[in-house]
Design a protein around this motif. Structure first.
Motif, mmCIF file in Angstrom:
data_model
loop_
_atom_site.group_PDB
_atom_site.id
_atom_site.type_symbol
_atom_site.label_atom_id
_atom_site.label_comp_id
_atom_site.label_asym_id
_atom_site.label_seq_id
_atom_site.Cartn_x
_atom_site.Cartn_y
_atom_site.Cartn_z
ATOM 1 N N UNK A 271 0.741 -1.149 -0.096
ATOM 2 C CA UNK A 271 -0.057 0.049 -0.023
ATOM 3 C C UNK A 271 0.792 1.330 0.077
ATOM 4 N N UNK A 272 1.994 1.522 -0.817
ATOM 5 C CA UNK A 272 2.809 2.505 -0.566
ATOM 6 C C UNK A 272 3.893 2.077 0.488
ATOM 7 N N UNK A 273 4.795 1.306 0.009
ATOM 8 C CA UNK A 273 5.682 0.717 0.845
ATOM 9 C C UNK A 273 6.328 1.715 1.913
ATOM 10 N N UNK A 274 6.628 2.778 1.536
ATOM 11 C CA UNK A 274 7.229 3.736 2.361
ATOM 12 C C UNK A 274 6.623 4.406 3.460
ATOM 13 N N UNK A 275 5.311 4.037 3.460
ATOM 14 C CA UNK A 275 4.496 4.646 4.388
ATOM 15 C C UNK A 275 3.273 3.544 5.131
ATOM 16 N N UNK A 276 4.093 2.695 6.009
ATOM 17 C CA UNK A 276 3.219 1.566 6.560
ATOM 18 C C UNK A 276 2.059 1.954 7.344
ATOM 19 N N UNK A 277 1.300 1.286 7.430
ATOM 20 C CA UNK A 277 -0.081 1.525 8.050
ATOM 21 C C UNK A 277 0.039 1.591 9.570
ATOM 22 N N UNK A 278 -0.510 2.560 10.143
ATOM 23 C CA UNK A 278 -0.605 2.954 11.735
ATOM 24 C C UNK A 278 -1.925 3.123 12.300
ATOM 25 N N UNK A 279 -2.018 2.730 13.569
ATOM 26 C CA UNK A 279 -3.286 2.668 14.232
ATOM 27 C C UNK A 279 -3.737 4.333 14.166
ATOM 28 N N UNK A 280 -4.818 4.507 13.699
ATOM 29 C CA UNK A 280 -5.402 6.103 14.051
ATOM 30 C C UNK A 280 -6.155 6.180 15.038
ATOM 31 N N UNK A 281 -7.304 5.242 15.126
ATOM 32 C CA UNK A 281 -8.164 5.541 16.451
ATOM 33 C C UNK A 281 -9.055 4.152 16.464
ATOM 34 N N UNK A 282 -9.785 3.987 17.517
ATOM 35 C CA UNK A 282 -10.737 3.265 17.931
ATOM 36 C C UNK A 282 -12.111 3.830 18.242
ATOM 37 N N UNK A 283 -13.151 3.319 17.230
ATOM 38 C CA UNK A 283 -14.430 4.018 17.364
ATOM 39 C C UNK A 283 -15.276 2.982 18.213
ATOM 40 N N UNK A 284 -15.668 3.725 19.372
ATOM 41 C CA UNK A 284 -16.485 3.149 20.182
ATOM 42 C C UNK A 284 -17.888 3.715 20.153
ATOM 43 N N UNK A 285 -18.876 2.849 20.057
ATOM 44 C CA UNK A 285 -20.504 3.175 19.865
ATOM 45 C C UNK A 285 -21.075 3.335 21.235
ATOM 46 N N UNK A 286 -21.557 4.663 21.674
ATOM 47 C CA UNK A 286 -22.007 4.855 22.915
ATOM 48 C C UNK A 286 -23.243 5.161 22.858
#
Length: 406
Positions: A271-286
């Motif tokens: 997916x664009x090897x120079x830019x690995x995936x990173x965790x952005x956020x967790x969406x929690x339904x409340x």
């Protein structure tokens, strides 16, 4: 006696374990004679809460190992009988197939009040099993709680067995026993809620920030044997990662599919090897940001940004956690995506969001690769970030949001 052990005498093996378990005369000398064979077997610990199906899973693992040419020893730690002081033998009831098989030796041991889910004599019993030529030792603990982590000090690889529908869903968010796992086995995965348990385990690991040491998560159905190949492959790979010696069938194990981190790795299609995936956020339904937010405030987290996203019909509160954040999602109308989620499944993890450098490029790449997308196009969400969603059927059971810049 050691000569008889080495010659495959099962009666001698049973007698030897009884000697060390009861500290009978000659036990110390026996252990000294077994010492030269110590460390020759790979010890695999299987732990988890009561009722998770550990014994049935151990049964399947033992038969799998024997089918791949291994001599297997099983130590099943049972609660102590208040009347006899012996094991209640609940594990043996669920392991009928291997009992009496020459390639698999099963021994129940009473916990005798020992804490941590093990019995005091289990280490010595492992030495005797190694002297008998057992190349794999499966150690099943008593059903454990959060802080009973003794198995991790004994086993080379620890498998933590979880199941859906056992109270608060997030056994996966608890500390203690969750932190010792080398492999997570979500057993009874043919039951409702299994995908959610998997998603919560992956979310918990995402909060750590590191993507390199994430633990494999495998779904199994112990009663049918489904997922056992994948589980054993994950165990082997964990052993290799920890530099545990895995002779004989290491090559056979390694041909298995890497199941851990599947939700993230499935998206990494160059997916664009120079830019690995990173965790952005967790969406929690409340149902209420104000009510749910009180818990996070106790953790020391504070709302850094709050807004209403009109086209999603949701109110969003963002709480930074390290380089990531938790997003609390409160529906503004009942008949909305989050509103329907709450009606169907209740409060809980709604999605995992991973960040990429080029969200448009990723959208096209996944679309061309046949990945099932929920979104028809990249949209703009809370905080101005651009995003699209990937359907759970392509990610291993969890809704994944891809976010980033254009």
């Amino acid at each position: 006696m050691v000569e008889r052990l080495r010659g495959g005498d099962v009666r001698a093996l049973a007698r030897a374990i009884s000697m060390v378990e009861d500290a009978q005369p000659g036990a110390r000398e026996l252990l000294a004679a077994c010492e030269e064979f110590a460390g020759q077997a790979v010890k695999i610990g299987i732990t988890g809460p009561p009722g998770a199906g550990k014994s049935t899973l151990v049964d399947q693992m033992a038969q799998w190992l024997e089918a791949h040419g291994e001599k297997v020893g099983v130590l099943a730690i049972d609660p102590t009988s208040p009347y006899t002081g012996g094991a209640l033998l609940g594990d043996r009831i669920r392991m009928r197939e291997p009992v009496g098989n020459s390639g698999i030796y099963v021994r129940s041991m009473a916990s005798r009040g020992a804490v941590g889910g093990l019995a005091d004599a289990v280490r010595d019993a492992c030495k005797v099993l190694e002297a008998s030529g057992r190349s794999r030792i499966l150690i099943e603990t008593v059903g454990v709680g959060q802080d009973e982590v003794e198995i991790a000090r004994l086993a080379d690889v620890t498998v933590l067995v979880l199941v859906p529908g056992m109270g608060d869903d997030v056994q996966s968010m608890k500390a203690g026993v969750m932190e010792i796992a080398d492999v997570f086995a979500v057993n009874k995965s043919d039951c409702d809620g299994a995908d959610r348990v998997v998603a919560e385990i992956l979310a918990m690991q995402g909060l750590s920030g590191s993507t390199q040491d994430r633990v494999s998560v495998v779904q199994t159905v112990a009663t049918t044997g489904n997922g056992i190949d994948e589980l054993m492959a994950a165990v082997a790979q964990s052993g290799e990662r920890k530099k545990v010696r895995l002779p004989a069938v290491a090559g056979t194990w390694s041909r298995g599919l890497r199941v851990g981190q599947a939700d993230i790795d499935a998206l990494d299609l160059d997916p664009l090897k120079s830019d690995r995936l990173d965790l952005d956020h967790l969406g929690v339904a409340v149902r209420s940001i104000a009510a749910a937010g009180r818990f996070y405030e106790m953790l020391g987290l504070k709302v850094a940004h709050e807004e209403i996203v009109e086209h999603e019909q949701v109110k969003v509160a963002m709480l930074p956690v390290g380089n990531s954040r938790v997003e609390l999602l409160e529906p503004t109308v009942e008949d909305s995506v989050i509103g329907r989620f709450l009606t169907k499944r209740g409060e809980g993890l709604h999605h995992i969001a991973v960040r990429v450098g080029d969200v448009d490029g990723m959208f096209e790449k996944l679309k061309e690769s046949g990945v099932r997308l929920v979104s028809e196009q990249v949209r703009t969400g809370a905080g101005g970030h651009r995003y699209f969603f990937v359907h759970p059927s392509s990610t291993g059971g969890v809704l994944v949001e891809i976010v980033g810049k254009g």
